[in-house]
Scaffold this active site. Structure first.
Site, PDB file in Angstrom:
ATOM      1  N   SER A   1       0.798  -1.237   0.000  1.00 33.62           N
ATOM      2  CA  SER A   1       0.000   0.000   0.000  1.00 33.62           C
ATOM      3  C   SER A   1       0.828   1.283   0.000  1.00 33.62           C
ATOM      4  O   SER A   1       0.256   2.365  -0.139  1.00 33.62           O
ATOM      5  CB  SER A   1      -0.960   0.010   1.191  1.00 33.62           C
ATOM      6  OG  SER A   1      -2.058  -0.825   0.887  1.00 33.62           O
TER       7      SER A   1
ATOM      8  N   LYS B   1       0.232   3.446  -2.933  1.00 37.21           N
ATOM      9  CA  LYS B   1      -0.929   4.349  -3.016  1.00 37.21           C
ATOM     10  C   LYS B   1      -0.531   5.827  -2.928  1.00 37.21           C
ATOM     11  O   LYS B   1      -1.243   6.699  -3.421  1.00 37.21           O
ATOM     12  CB  LYS B   1      -1.949   3.981  -1.937  1.00 37.21           C
ATOM     13  CG  LYS B   1      -2.551   2.593  -2.182  1.00 37.21           C
ATOM     14  CD  LYS B   1      -3.400   2.075  -1.018  1.00 37.21           C
ATOM     15  CE  LYS B   1      -3.902   0.664  -1.340  1.00 37.21           C
ATOM     16  NZ  LYS B   1      -4.560  -0.015  -0.220  1.00 37.21           N
TER      17      LYS B   1
ATOM     18  N   TYR C   1      -4.256  -2.545 -10.264  1.00 35.37           N
ATOM     19  CA  TYR C   1      -4.089  -2.326  -8.814  1.00 35.37           C
ATOM     20  C   TYR C   1      -3.222  -3.426  -8.195  1.00 35.37           C
ATOM     21  O   TYR C   1      -2.314  -3.156  -7.403  1.00 35.37           O
ATOM     22  CB  TYR C   1      -5.473  -2.274  -8.156  1.00 35.37           C
ATOM     23  CG  TYR C   1      -5.411  -2.252  -6.646  1.00 35.37           C
ATOM     24  CD1 TYR C   1      -5.136  -1.070  -5.962  1.00 35.37           C
ATOM     25  CD2 TYR C   1      -5.610  -3.415  -5.909  1.00 35.37           C
ATOM     26  CE1 TYR C   1      -5.055  -1.059  -4.577  1.00 35.37           C
ATOM     27  CE2 TYR C   1      -5.535  -3.404  -4.529  1.00 35.37           C
ATOM     28  CZ  TYR C   1      -5.253  -2.231  -3.860  1.00 35.37           C
ATOM     29  OH  TYR C   1      -5.167  -2.211  -2.497  1.00 35.37           O
TER      30      TYR C   1
ATOM     31  N   TYR D   1      -3.521   3.052   8.157  1.00 34.37           N
ATOM     32  CA  TYR D   1      -4.716   2.257   8.440  1.00 34.37           C
ATOM     33  C   TYR D   1      -5.520   2.935   9.545  1.00 34.37           C
ATOM     34  O   TYR D   1      -5.641   4.156   9.568  1.00 34.37           O
ATOM     35  CB  TYR D   1      -4.340   0.804   8.783  1.00 34.37           C
ATOM     36  CG  TYR D   1      -3.497   0.169   7.709  1.00 34.37           C
ATOM     37  CD1 TYR D   1      -4.022   0.000   6.428  1.00 34.37           C
ATOM     38  CD2 TYR D   1      -2.192  -0.219   7.930  1.00 34.37           C
ATOM     39  CE1 TYR D   1      -3.261  -0.566   5.412  1.00 34.37           C
ATOM     40  CE2 TYR D   1      -1.422  -0.794   6.925  1.00 34.37           C
ATOM     41  CZ  TYR D   1      -1.962  -0.952   5.671  1.00 34.37           C
ATOM     42  OH  TYR D   1      -1.215  -1.499   4.663  1.00 34.37           O
TER      43      TYR D   1
ATOM     44  N   VAL E   1       1.213  -3.609   4.006  1.00 32.76           N
ATOM     45  CA  VAL E   1       1.228  -4.880   4.729  1.00 32.76           C
ATOM     46  C   VAL E   1       2.503  -5.692   4.491  1.00 32.76           C
ATOM     47  O   VAL E   1       2.731  -6.690   5.163  1.00 32.76           O
ATOM     48  CB  VAL E   1       0.005  -5.775   4.413  1.00 32.76           C
ATOM     49  CG1 VAL E   1      -1.267  -5.200   4.978  1.00 32.76           C
ATOM     50  CG2 VAL E   1      -0.116  -6.039   2.930  1.00 32.76           C
TER      51      VAL E   1
HETATM   52  N1  GLU Z   1      -2.551  -5.685  -1.909  1.00 26.60           N
HETATM   53  C1  GLU Z   1      -3.137  -5.422  -0.664  1.00 26.60           C
HETATM   54  C2  GLU Z   1      -4.633  -5.350  -0.762  1.00 26.60           C
HETATM   55  O1  GLU Z   1      -5.136  -4.627  -1.574  1.00 26.60           O
HETATM   56  C3  GLU Z   1      -2.569  -4.151  -0.094  1.00 26.60           C
HETATM   57  C4  GLU Z   1      -2.754  -4.192   1.337  1.00 26.60           C
HETATM   58  C5  GLU Z   1      -1.983  -3.112   2.047  1.00 26.60           C
HETATM   59  O2  GLU Z   1      -0.754  -3.023   1.979  1.00 26.60           O
HETATM   60  O3  GLU Z   1      -2.675  -2.356   2.744  1.00 26.60           O
HETATM   61  O4  GLU Z   1      -5.334  -5.995  -0.049  1.00 26.60           O
END
Ligand code: GLU
Length: 301
Positions: free
Chosen positions: A63, A66, A186, A237, A255
């Site tokens: 993530s 992002k 994604y 988060y 994650v």
């Molecule tokens: N590929 C993970 C998902 O979309 C990313 C999770 C993350 O790092 O928050 O569930």
């Protein structure tokens, strides 16, 4: 400030935290990572990079991607904000509940629903993961940065929740492209593997108020401020309050155990250690950033 010596000290200080928590195991490819890894890199706005531990070892950025896709989308204008909000969600990153109450508009670009909208926005100009890779390779100066095919395949096999989020938003006309195409882009953006050094170098535009490593401008002052602001309020988060309290910097975690943090005007920091706390943030990573701002006094507050 002797940043190399400082990083050595931080690595010693947080050694007892390394291996505390749990490695993400929602896909087999991530569960196989060695839990005892720890690396940290600081890239200064003048381009100097310092590191400690596994700072040059690639890991799954997940993530943290992002942040970069948000910045790339905003570099084309701020139309994105009609499709995604900028408030903390107070819900898990992959929650469906809030989307229904809020008519298919995700709370912010860093929960999965919001990041899918950002990817969909970028997809208007071609493959979002390819655009992201090109940007990361240019900023880091490393042409060999790539997508981990095993992680990507594993993510694609376990994408039902993200698929549900995307179809749900499509039902509110908040998807411009077919869901399978957006999901594919994604999944590949999350599966990029990079080292702490390369992530920190690639994020320097956020420490330079929008200016890239070659001196060109990716974002205007306001847009750069906004990316940092959303990182501060929504980047870790459901623990953004705790992260601001302990670290006091804009940050974005993944994650895979990475956390990117920005000290505006000074540097970009990336720390990696795979074991996560209950809310999905690297235990040793948060501890290291906590020590970093305590020892340097470089929080934004
Ligand atoms: N590929 C993970 C998902 O979309 C990313 C999770 C993350 O790092 O928050 O569930």
């Amino acid at each position: 400030m002797d940043l190399a010596a400082l990083l050595d000290r931080i690595a010693d200080d947080v050694a007892p935290e390394i291996g505390r928590g749990f490695v993400a195991d929602y896909i087999p490819a991530l569960a196989r990572v060695e839990p005892e890894r720890f690396g940290m890199a600081v890239a200064e706005v003048d381009g100097a990079v310092h590191g400690v531990g596994d700072w040059e070892r690639p890991f799954s950025i997940q993530s943290m991607s992002k942040v970069f896709t948000l910045a790339l989308a905003l570099s084309h204008g701020d139309g994105l904000w009609a499709r995604v909000g900028r408030e903390p969600s107070g819900n898990p990153f992959n929650s469906l509940v809030q989307l229904e109450n809020e008519d298919g508009i995700p709370r912010n670009p860093f929960i999965n629903a919001g990041a899918l909208v950002v990817t969909d926005e970028l997809a208007q100009r071609g493959d979002a993961a390819a655009a992201l890779l090109e940007f990361l390779r240019e900023e880091s100066g490393r042409a060999d940065i790539g997508i981990d095919p095993e992680v990507a395949a594993s993510e694609a096999d376990h994408a039902d929740r993200n698929r549900a989020l995307a179809y749900f938003m499509a039902s509110y006309q908040n998807m411009l492209h077919p869901v399978p195409a957006v999901l594919d882009q994604y999944v590949r953006q999350c599966s990029i593997a990079m080292s702490c050094a390369d992530v920190a170098r690639s994020a320097l535009f956020l420490a330079r108020h929008g200016v890239r490593n070659d001196g060109s401008r990716l974002l205007g002052l306001s847009a750069a401020k906004r990316v940092n602001a959303v990182m501060l309020t929504c980047g870790t988060y459901d623990a953004a309050g705790e992260f601001a309290y302990r670290v006091g910097l804009p940050g974005k975690s993944g994650v895979g155990g990475g956390i990117l943090a920005i000290v505006p005007g000074r540097c970009a920091v990336c720390v990696w250690s795979p074991c996560l706390d209950a809310r999905g943030n690297s235990v040793a990573g948060v501890a290291a950033l906590d020590r970093f701002t305590t020892l340097t006094g470089w929080s934004i507050f």
